[in-house]
Design a protein around this motif. Structure first.
Motif, PDB file in Angstrom:
ATOM      1  N   SER A 256      37.236  34.111  45.185  1.00  0.00           N
ATOM      2  CA  SER A 256      37.431  33.888  43.754  1.00  0.00           C
ATOM      3  C   SER A 256      37.903  35.171  43.083  1.00  0.00           C
ATOM      4  N   LEU A 257      38.908  35.043  42.231  1.00  0.00           N
ATOM      5  CA  LEU A 257      39.450  36.175  41.491  1.00  0.00           C
ATOM      6  C   LEU A 257      38.966  36.148  40.046  1.00  0.00           C
ATOM      7  N   PRO A 258      38.921  37.309  39.379  1.00  0.00           N
ATOM      8  CA  PRO A 258      38.507  37.345  37.975  1.00  0.00           C
ATOM      9  C   PRO A 258      39.623  36.961  37.012  1.00  0.00           C
ATOM     10  N   VAL A 259      40.789  36.606  37.542  1.00  0.00           N
ATOM     11  CA  VAL A 259      41.922  36.171  36.727  1.00  0.00           C
ATOM     12  C   VAL A 259      42.505  34.920  37.361  1.00  0.00           C
ATOM     13  N   SER A 260      43.300  34.185  36.595  1.00  0.00           N
ATOM     14  CA  SER A 260      43.747  32.871  37.067  1.00  0.00           C
ATOM     15  C   SER A 260      44.995  32.913  37.929  1.00  0.00           C
ATOM     16  N   GLN A 261      45.855  33.942  37.719  1.00  0.00           N
ATOM     17  CA  GLN A 261      47.159  33.920  38.351  1.00  0.00           C
ATOM     18  C   GLN A 261      47.317  34.996  39.428  1.00  0.00           C
ATOM     19  N   GLY A 262      46.676  34.755  40.580  1.00  0.00           N
ATOM     20  CA  GLY A 262      46.946  35.583  41.747  1.00  0.00           C
ATOM     21  C   GLY A 262      48.339  35.268  42.252  1.00  0.00           C
ATOM     22  N   SER A 263      49.094  36.307  42.629  1.00  0.00           N
ATOM     23  CA  SER A 263      50.512  36.084  42.914  1.00  0.00           C
ATOM     24  C   SER A 263      50.962  36.484  44.317  1.00  0.00           C
ATOM     25  N   SER A 264      50.361  37.510  44.916  1.00  0.00           N
ATOM     26  CA  SER A 264      50.722  37.882  46.279  1.00  0.00           C
ATOM     27  C   SER A 264      49.573  38.634  46.928  1.00  0.00           C
ATOM     28  N   VAL A 265      49.616  38.728  48.258  1.00  0.00           N
ATOM     29  CA  VAL A 265      48.562  39.403  49.016  1.00  0.00           C
ATOM     30  C   VAL A 265      49.185  40.286  50.089  1.00  0.00           C
ATOM     31  N   ALA A 266      48.468  41.344  50.426  1.00  0.00           N
ATOM     32  CA  ALA A 266      48.818  42.206  51.552  1.00  0.00           C
ATOM     33  C   ALA A 266      47.526  42.699  52.166  1.00  0.00           C
ATOM     34  N   ILE A 267      47.604  43.158  53.404  1.00  0.00           N
ATOM     35  CA  ILE A 267      46.462  43.805  54.041  1.00  0.00           C
ATOM     36  C   ILE A 267      46.889  45.212  54.416  1.00  0.00           C
ATOM     37  N   GLY A 268      46.115  46.199  53.970  1.00  0.00           N
ATOM     38  CA  GLY A 268      46.476  47.591  54.218  1.00  0.00           C
ATOM     39  C   GLY A 268      45.249  48.469  54.202  1.00  0.00           C
ATOM     40  N   GLY A 269      45.436  49.709  53.754  1.00  0.00           N
ATOM     41  CA  GLY A 269      44.354  50.678  53.734  1.00  0.00           C
ATOM     42  C   GLY A 269      44.361  51.535  54.979  1.00  0.00           C
ATOM     43  N   PRO A 270      43.601  52.630  54.979  1.00  0.00           N
ATOM     44  CA  PRO A 270      43.572  53.555  56.126  1.00  0.00           C
ATOM     45  C   PRO A 270      43.211  52.880  57.438  1.00  0.00           C
ATOM     46  N   ASN A 271      42.359  51.859  57.377  1.00  0.00           N
ATOM     47  CA  ASN A 271      41.940  51.136  58.583  1.00  0.00           C
ATOM     48  C   ASN A 271      42.511  49.726  58.646  1.00  0.00           C
ATOM     49  N   MET A 272      43.489  49.452  57.802  1.00  0.00           N
ATOM     50  CA  MET A 272      44.116  48.123  57.740  1.00  0.00           C
ATOM     51  C   MET A 272      43.084  47.026  57.530  1.00  0.00           C
ATOM     52  N   ASP A 273      42.116  47.289  56.645  1.00  0.00           N
ATOM     53  CA  ASP A 273      41.081  46.293  56.367  1.00  0.00           C
ATOM     54  C   ASP A 273      40.819  46.150  54.872  1.00  0.00           C
ATOM     55  N   TRP A 274      41.840  46.382  54.060  1.00  0.00           N
ATOM     56  CA  TRP A 274      41.757  46.112  52.629  1.00  0.00           C
ATOM     57  C   TRP A 274      42.626  44.904  52.310  1.00  0.00           C
ATOM     58  N   LEU A 275      42.103  43.988  51.530  1.00  0.00           N
ATOM     59  CA  LEU A 275      42.888  42.874  51.010  1.00  0.00           C
ATOM     60  C   LEU A 275      43.398  43.270  49.625  1.00  0.00           C
ATOM     61  N   ILE A 276      44.709  43.312  49.483  1.00  0.00           N
ATOM     62  CA  ILE A 276      45.359  43.741  48.241  1.00  0.00           C
ATOM     63  C   ILE A 276      45.944  42.511  47.557  1.00  0.00           C
ATOM     64  N   VAL A 277      45.582  42.308  46.286  1.00  0.00           N
ATOM     65  CA  VAL A 277      45.987  41.111  45.564  1.00  0.00           C
ATOM     66  C   VAL A 277      46.679  41.499  44.264  1.00  0.00           C
TER      67      VAL A 277
END
Length: 316
Positions: A256-277
């Motif tokens: 669940s997001l705190p806003v209604s319009q999620g638009s894209s996702v990526a996975i990254g971070g130093p350990n490739m374990d962050w979900l970026i929205v």
């Protein structure tokens, strides 16, 4: 985070999404195309309506904004520093972030006044794909000219060709590939469907189109990504959520997001374990914006036992 009931989930899945790590206060009108740039350890995204690309380095908390000459739907990194392949509203071009130098590669729908390029990315062979969409409010209007999904590839003579691969698309979204590159996912958002295709990597041939997943109501599939388990993540516009599907198209997790319009996702971070929205405030009424003050920001969540795949480089 909302999870699918245990009896509906594959027994071997023990992963999940944890806490919100941080928010980037970008306040974009329409943020899209989240990408993790490993060499810079930075998050990139576009603001389509704002005609800009932004990057953020979590280690330094440094936000950089690149103003671009046209609205931009998506882009891919190349082997050349500061050079990207970008799908602007009126065409696809090589673009230098540092100098602003632009070289058009293809403009297949420049003559269609109400169409623009939207979602896209590089495939695992280094080709660049981008889909177009109609910007008319009434998509049932006789004035609507449906868009398409295009593939740009280069030959041995370094000439770039542009081919239409999927036709009759209202709003092209959700483009990504399986780990082995043999399945392509693509959504037409107003249809509320994500499709899967058999993909022949050598020649970029598509076959066996089928429905991978469907949504209902005011829930429209937007940007997607595939993780290291070959599961598909999808931001669902209008529904305040990001979901994860199994390779067979079954719902696995729901964030669940705190806003209604999620638009894209990526996975990254130093350990490739962050979900970026990425998210958007585009089209929200003033009273709704008061309820969603974080609309247009970028949200980064911790993943547990889930890793991403390195984003392909465009070789054009």
């Amino acid at each position: 985070m909302k999870k699918v009931p245990e009896h509906q989930r594959p027994k071997h899945v023990k992963q999940g999404v944890g806490e919100l790590l941080f928010t980037i206060d970008s306040q974009c009108i329409l943020a899209e195309c989240a990408l993790w740039h490993a060499p810079e350890q930075a998050i990139y995204w576009v603001d389509i309506v704002g005609a800009k690309i932004q990057s953020y380095q979590p280690s330094t908390k440094h936000l950089v904004t690149y103003e671009v000459p046209h609205r931009i739907g998506c882009f891919a990194f190349t082997e050349i520093p500061n050079q990207i392949i970008a799908a602007f509203d009126i065409g696809i071009a090589r673009y230098q972030l540092d100098t602003g130098e632009l070289e058009w590669l293809a403009q297949p729908e420049k003559h269609i006044s109400h169409n623009r390029f939207n979602d896209g990315r590089a495939d695992r062979q280094g080709r660049f794909w981008a889909g177009s969409m109609s910007e008319l409010d009434d998509l049932q209007s006789d004035k609507v000219v449906k868009g398409a999904l295009y593939c740009l590839s280069s030959s041995s003579s370094d000439t770039v060709s542009c081919q239409s691969k999927v036709q009759e698309v209202l709003i092209s979204n959700g483009l990504c590939w399986s780990k082995d590159g043999k399945t392509m996912y693509h959504a037409d958002s107003p249809e509320r469907r994500i499709y899967a295709y058999d993909f022949e990597p050598q020649n970029a041939l598509l076959s066996n189109k089928r429905i991978f997943a469907e949504t209902t109501g005011h829930c429209f599939p937007d940007g997607s990504i595939v993780d290291a388990d070959d599961y598909v993540w999808n931001a669902q516009w209008g529904a305040s959520r990001v979901v994860r599907y199994t390779p067979s198209g079954k719902l696995d997790l729901c964030l669940s997001l705190p806003v209604s319009q999620g638009s894209s996702v990526a996975i990254g971070g130093p350990n490739m374990d962050w979900l970026i929205v990425t998210t958007a405030k585009h089209s929200l009424a003033p009273e709704r914006l008061l309820e969603e003050p974080q609309a247009g920001n970028i949200f980064v969540y911790q993943l547990h036992s889930i890793r991403g795949i390195k984003e392909p480089i465009c070789l054009l």
